[in-house]
Design a protein around this motif. Structure first.
Motif, PDB file in Angstrom:
ATOM      1  N   GLY A   1      -5.542  14.705  -8.404  1.00  0.00           N
ATOM      2  CA  GLY A   1      -5.852  13.493  -7.645  1.00  0.00           C
ATOM      3  C   GLY A   1      -5.866  13.749  -6.154  1.00  0.00           C
TER       4      GLY A   1
ATOM      5  N   PHE B   1     -14.886  17.248 -14.635  1.00  0.00           N
ATOM      6  CA  PHE B   1     -13.596  16.907 -14.032  1.00  0.00           C
ATOM      7  C   PHE B   1     -12.856  18.197 -13.704  1.00  0.00           C
ATOM      8  N   LEU B   2     -11.862  18.062 -12.830  1.00  0.00           N
ATOM      9  CA  LEU B   2     -11.066  19.225 -12.437  1.00  0.00           C
ATOM     10  C   LEU B   2      -9.993  19.442 -13.495  1.00  0.00           C
TER      11      LEU B   2
ATOM     12  N   LEU C   1      -5.696  14.285   3.631  1.00  0.00           N
ATOM     13  CA  LEU C   1      -4.666  14.704   2.680  1.00  0.00           C
ATOM     14  C   LEU C   1      -4.253  16.156   2.924  1.00  0.00           C
TER      15      LEU C   1
ATOM     16  N   VAL D   1       0.810  -1.225   0.000  1.00  0.00           N
ATOM     17  CA  VAL D   1       0.000   0.000   0.000  1.00  0.00           C
ATOM     18  C   VAL D   1       0.840   1.270   0.000  1.00  0.00           C
TER      19      VAL D   1
ATOM     20  N   ARG E   1     -13.837   6.456 -13.731  1.00  0.00           N
ATOM     21  CA  ARG E   1     -12.995   7.220 -12.807  1.00  0.00           C
ATOM     22  C   ARG E   1     -11.807   7.801 -13.539  1.00  0.00           C
ATOM     23  N   ILE E   2     -11.514   9.050 -13.219  1.00  0.00           N
ATOM     24  CA  ILE E   2     -10.307   9.650 -13.762  1.00  0.00           C
ATOM     25  C   ILE E   2      -9.112   9.140 -12.971  1.00  0.00           C
TER      26      ILE E   2
ATOM     27  N   GLY F   1      -5.199  10.026 -11.889  1.00  0.00           N
ATOM     28  CA  GLY F   1      -4.046  10.914 -11.878  1.00  0.00           C
ATOM     29  C   GLY F   1      -2.835  10.001 -11.960  1.00  0.00           C
ATOM     30  N   ALA F   2      -2.333   9.577 -10.775  1.00  0.00           N
ATOM     31  CA  ALA F   2      -1.326   8.519 -10.764  1.00  0.00           C
ATOM     32  C   ALA F   2      -1.953   7.232 -10.253  1.00  0.00           C
TER      33      ALA F   2
ATOM     34  N   THR G   1      -4.360   7.158  -4.674  1.00  0.00           N
ATOM     35  CA  THR G   1      -5.542   7.037  -3.807  1.00  0.00           C
ATOM     36  C   THR G   1      -6.447   5.925  -4.326  1.00  0.00           C
ATOM     37  N   LEU G   2      -6.576   5.832  -5.642  1.00  0.00           N
ATOM     38  CA  LEU G   2      -7.409   4.774  -6.217  1.00  0.00           C
ATOM     39  C   LEU G   2      -6.932   3.406  -5.748  1.00  0.00           C
TER      40      LEU G   2
ATOM     41  N   THR H   1      -0.703  13.471  -8.566  1.00  0.00           N
ATOM     42  CA  THR H   1      -1.087  14.721  -9.223  1.00  0.00           C
ATOM     43  C   THR H   1      -1.857  15.611  -8.253  1.00  0.00           C
TER      44      THR H   1
ATOM     45  N   LEU I   1      -5.669  11.385 -18.248  1.00  0.00           N
ATOM     46  CA  LEU I   1      -5.790  12.730 -18.844  1.00  0.00           C
ATOM     47  C   LEU I   1      -4.509  13.212 -19.537  1.00  0.00           C
TER      48      LEU I   1
ATOM     49  N   SER J   1      -9.508  13.352  -4.270  1.00  0.00           N
ATOM     50  CA  SER J   1      -9.646  12.177  -3.419  1.00  0.00           C
ATOM     51  C   SER J   1     -10.747  12.426  -2.395  1.00  0.00           C
TER      52      SER J   1
HETATM   53  C1  LIG Z   1       2.808   6.117   2.107  1.00  0.00           C
HETATM   54  C2  LIG Z   1       1.962   7.269   1.680  1.00  0.00           C
HETATM   55  C3  LIG Z   1       2.002   8.454   2.399  1.00  0.00           C
HETATM   56  C4  LIG Z   1       1.223   9.550   2.015  1.00  0.00           C
HETATM   57  N1  LIG Z   1       1.298  10.706   2.745  1.00  0.00           N
HETATM   58  C5  LIG Z   1       0.568  11.772   2.344  1.00  0.00           C
HETATM   59  C6  LIG Z   1       0.635  13.018   3.017  1.00  0.00           C
HETATM   60  O1  LIG Z   1       1.344  13.184   4.011  1.00  0.00           O
HETATM   61  N2  LIG Z   1      -0.111  14.047   2.550  1.00  0.00           N
HETATM   62  C7  LIG Z   1      -0.907  13.913   1.447  1.00  0.00           C
HETATM   63  O2  LIG Z   1      -1.549  14.868   1.041  1.00  0.00           O
HETATM   64  N3  LIG Z   1      -0.999  12.741   0.803  1.00  0.00           N
HETATM   65  C8  LIG Z   1      -0.289  11.687   1.222  1.00  0.00           C
HETATM   66  N4  LIG Z   1      -0.402  10.507   0.522  1.00  0.00           N
HETATM   67  C9  LIG Z   1      -1.466  10.371  -0.505  1.00  0.00           C
HETATM   68  C10 LIG Z   1      -1.121  10.837  -1.868  1.00  0.00           C
HETATM   69  O3  LIG Z   1      -0.565  12.133  -1.848  1.00  0.00           O
HETATM   70  C11 LIG Z   1      -2.415  10.838  -2.691  1.00  0.00           C
HETATM   71  O4  LIG Z   1      -2.890   9.528  -2.760  1.00  0.00           O
HETATM   72  C12 LIG Z   1      -2.168  11.384  -4.071  1.00  0.00           C
HETATM   73  O5  LIG Z   1      -1.889  12.767  -4.009  1.00  0.00           O
HETATM   74  C13 LIG Z   1      -3.355  11.187  -4.994  1.00  0.00           C
HETATM   75  O6  LIG Z   1      -3.003  11.647  -6.285  1.00  0.00           O
HETATM   76  P1  LIG Z   1      -3.173  10.698  -7.557  1.00  0.00           P
HETATM   77  O7  LIG Z   1      -2.810  11.499  -8.737  1.00  0.00           O
HETATM   78  O8  LIG Z   1      -2.485   9.416  -7.373  1.00  0.00           O
HETATM   79  O9  LIG Z   1      -4.772  10.477  -7.482  1.00  0.00           O
HETATM   80  P2  LIG Z   1      -5.641   9.294  -8.058  1.00  0.00           P
HETATM   81  O10 LIG Z   1      -5.607   8.138  -7.135  1.00  0.00           O
HETATM   82  O11 LIG Z   1      -5.315   9.043  -9.470  1.00  0.00           O
HETATM   83  O12 LIG Z   1      -7.081   9.971  -7.975  1.00  0.00           O
HETATM   84  C14 LIG Z   1      -7.721  10.182  -6.723  1.00  0.00           C
HETATM   85  C15 LIG Z   1      -9.215  10.472  -6.922  1.00  0.00           C
HETATM   86  O13 LIG Z   1      -9.389  11.703  -7.605  1.00  0.00           O
HETATM   87  C16 LIG Z   1     -10.069  11.514  -8.830  1.00  0.00           C
HETATM   88  N5  LIG Z   1      -9.414  12.406  -9.784  1.00  0.00           N
HETATM   89  C17 LIG Z   1      -8.083  12.461 -10.090  1.00  0.00           C
HETATM   90  N6  LIG Z   1      -7.836  13.474 -10.937  1.00  0.00           N
HETATM   91  C18 LIG Z   1      -9.028  14.082 -11.175  1.00  0.00           C
HETATM   92  C19 LIG Z   1      -9.439  15.192 -11.970  1.00  0.00           C
HETATM   93  N7  LIG Z   1      -8.555  15.909 -12.693  1.00  0.00           N
HETATM   94  N8  LIG Z   1     -10.750  15.533 -11.974  1.00  0.00           N
HETATM   95  C20 LIG Z   1     -11.651  14.833 -11.244  1.00  0.00           C
HETATM   96  N9  LIG Z   1     -11.330  13.771 -10.473  1.00  0.00           N
HETATM   97  C21 LIG Z   1     -10.036  13.394 -10.443  1.00  0.00           C
HETATM   98  C22 LIG Z   1      -9.911  10.054  -9.162  1.00  0.00           C
HETATM   99  O14 LIG Z   1     -10.979   9.596  -9.954  1.00  0.00           O
HETATM  100  C23 LIG Z   1      -9.927   9.433  -7.783  1.00  0.00           C
HETATM  101  O15 LIG Z   1     -11.234   9.289  -7.311  1.00  0.00           O
HETATM  102  C24 LIG Z   1       0.374   9.427   0.888  1.00  0.00           C
HETATM  103  C25 LIG Z   1       0.327   8.230   0.165  1.00  0.00           C
HETATM  104  C26 LIG Z   1       1.106   7.147   0.545  1.00  0.00           C
HETATM  105  C27 LIG Z   1       1.029   5.887  -0.260  1.00  0.00           C
END
Ligand SMILES: Cc1cc2nc3c(=O)[nH]c(=O)nc-3n(C[C@H](O)[C@H](O)[C@H](O)COP(=O)(O)OP(=O)(O)OC[C@H]3O[C@@H](n4cnc5c(N)ncnc54)[C@H](O)[C@@H]3O)c2cc1C
Lengths: 161, 307
Positions: B124, B176-177, B133, A40, B38-39, B41-42, B45-46, B121, B64, B128
């Motif tokens: 994301g 979407f954002l 976060l 995770v 679902r969109i 990002g990386a 969170t998904l 991103t 995207l 989330s």
């Molecule tokens: C070990 C660990 C430690 C962490 N510590 C922190 C921390 O201290 N602080 C913190 O902030 N985060 C922390 N995180 C979380 C991490 O920063 C978030 O999971 C990450 O920023 C999500 O971005 P992503 O691009 O992967 O999102 P995704 O998982 O791709 O998307 C998340 C959600 O947003 C939706 N989405 C994405 N982009 C868009 C868009 N453009 N428009 C509409 N909906 C969208 C997706 O459909 C989904 O539902 C940690 C994660 C881990 C694994």
């Protein structure tokens, strides 16, 4: 889905499912240095470089890596078998015990050395906070990175002369 | 993976990962598949949500990358950040590194492990809609606006109106954002403004037990001018603390003011108990972090305050 990316310099094509994470696809393709740890994000055993930046390969989707450049431990060192200086340094410093976390530490070390060759010990420790080692402790690992960074800067100086 | 996780992850079986070619295509897919699209990002969170078994209904993943949403543009009155911009890219921008008024952005991102921030991103992180976060409270304290793109065109809303409940935002099913805008209107008085991000974590790599962002200015008579405080991990949604802000605005920077403000913050949050902390602990924490954050901002501004 068809995925194309570069793994350790080689263009590679693999079949993947939409739900699969990058780690599982890399392991299936033969890159077993990429370890399965916490699953995770947080233990760092699955760390690989994507376009030169360290990423937890367990918590990004394989589809996300489409078209990107991936580097794993298998891609360190030369084809003829000589090790990368960071691998040498880990060996000399005794920075591995059971070895399970080692590939992740090597990959994050590559990013640290590339981005901030003269990183201080505190900066190194902070950059390592996303990698866990459950047996040696961190002293030897930090030492290995410091030694490698000194070597890197002295060979850079030697080249400059 | 523990058995229970294996079981729930096996329910996450999207049948397609789509590299959308245009925003029209994104909107069309969102319209056609609704909740089951679902969109991505990386996907960090998904992934976590898939592990928790929250995504059995997801069938289409939309990437995207072809929409050109990776940028940080520092323009006259605002900074625009594309929703697909990676967190680390944002933190390394000089504007967020150097300008004390906006440094909270790079401070927050620096607290996230490299292996996450290199891929995650901004879109994301914000979408989330998980209250633990970091970026939502940071951008609330900077009064950011969100550009939501949908079939009726773009709509711009304040981030303060975005979060409705746990995992729920005011984004519509066909939206979407696409961009985040941070106003920089206070530039004239810039050297008097500062912001900072503080978080308590149980271990170095963890979500914050509580995070707090302060953005404020102090005038030459040591009085607080505009004050914005926002918190994460302090309730079901990230939130501003308006009463606490009011208790500081126009008041002199001295211990009695800070005491009142931190009492107000402890009352104003609505924390729950979880594996990281009890509500009482979070109330203590918010009082403490508030004082620390105000002092930190003041020292960035160079304004002497109470010892
Ligand atoms: C070990 C660990 C430690 C962490 N510590 C922190 C921390 O201290 N602080 C913190 O902030 N985060 C922390 N995180 C979380 C991490 O920063 C978030 O999971 C990450 O920023 C999500 O971005 P992503 O691009 O992967 O999102 P995704 O998982 O791709 O998307 C998340 C959600 O947003 C939706 N989405 C994405 N982009 C868009 C868009 N453009 N428009 C509409 N909906 C969208 C997706 O459909 C989904 O539902 C940690 C994660 C881990 C694994």
């Amino acid at each position: 889905m068809d995925l194309r990316f570069t793994i350790n310099g080689f263009d590679t094509e693999v079949e993947a499912k939409a739900h699969e994470n990058l780690r599982d696809v890399l392991r299936r393709t033969g890159f077993k240095s990429v370890k399965k740890g916490c699953d995770v994000g947080g233990c760092g055993a699955c760390t690989v470089l994507v376009d030169g930046k360290a990423v937890y390969s367990c918590c990004v989707l394989a589809g996300w890596a489409q078209g990107k450049k991936i580097t794993t431990v298998e891609g360190l060192g030369s084809e003829s078998g000589t090790l990368d200086s960071i691998q040498e340094s880990f060996i000399l410093s005794g920075a591995a015990q059971c070895g399970y976390c080692t590939s992740g530490f090597l990959m994050i070390s590559k990013e640290i050395l590339a981005e901030k060759p003269s990183a201080t010990e505190i900066e190194i420790r902070k950059a390592l906070s996303g990698n866990l080692c459950r047996c040696t402790g961190y002293a030897k690992i930090v030492e290995a990175i410091i030694v490698a960074s000194k070597q890197q800067s002295s060979s850079a100086r030697a080249l400059a002369v | 993976m523990p058995q229970i996780y294996k079981q729930s992850y096996s329910e996450f079986r999207p049948d397609e990962y789509i590299y959308a070619k245009s925003k029209e295509e994104v909107i069309a897919i969102l319209k056609q598949y609704g909740e089951s699209a679902r969109i991505v990002g990386a996907g960090i969170t998904l992934h976590e949500m898939a592990v928790l078994g929250f995504l059995p209904h997801v069938k289409k993943l939309i990437d995207l990358r072809n929409l050109g949403l990776e940028y940080v543009r520092v323009e006259g009155a605002q900074v625009r950040i594309g929703a697909s911009t990676r967190l680390r890219e944002i933190a390394s921008n000089d504007f967020f590194r150097k300008d004390p008024a906006f440094q909270t952005v790079s401070e927050a991102i620096d607290s996230i492990p490299l292996q996450v921030a290199n891929a995650a991103t901004l879109g994301g992180n914000l979408c989330s809609a998980v209250p633990i976060l970091s970026m939502p409270p940071v951008l609330m304290a900077l009064d950011a606006e969100l550009v939501l793109t949908g079939s009726k065109g773009d709509r711009v809303i304040s981030i303060n109106e975005f979060y409705l409940d746990y995992l729920l935002t005011s984004i519509q099913p066909d939206e979407f954002l696409s961009e985040v805008r941070i106003p920089t209107r206070e530039q004239a008085g810039r050297n008097k403004r500062a912001s900072t991000y503080l978080a308590e974590k149980v271990v170095a790599v963890d979500y914050p037990t509580l995070s707090l962002t302060a953005a404020l200015s102090i005038d030459k008579d040591s009085k607080f001018e505009e004050v914005r405080i926002a918190v994460g991990s302090a309730g079901r949604i990230p939130t501003r603390l308006p009463n606490t802000e009011k208790s500081l605005q126009g008041k002199k920077f001295e211990n009695s003011t800070l005491d009142k403000a931190s009492e107000s913050a402890a009352k104003e949050i609505d924390p729950s108990a979880d594996l990281r902390a009890s509500p009482e602990y979070r109330r203590t924490l918010v009082s403490y972090l508030l004082k620390q954050a105000v002092h930190k901002c003041a020292s960035k501004i160079g304004s002497g305050g109470p010892r």
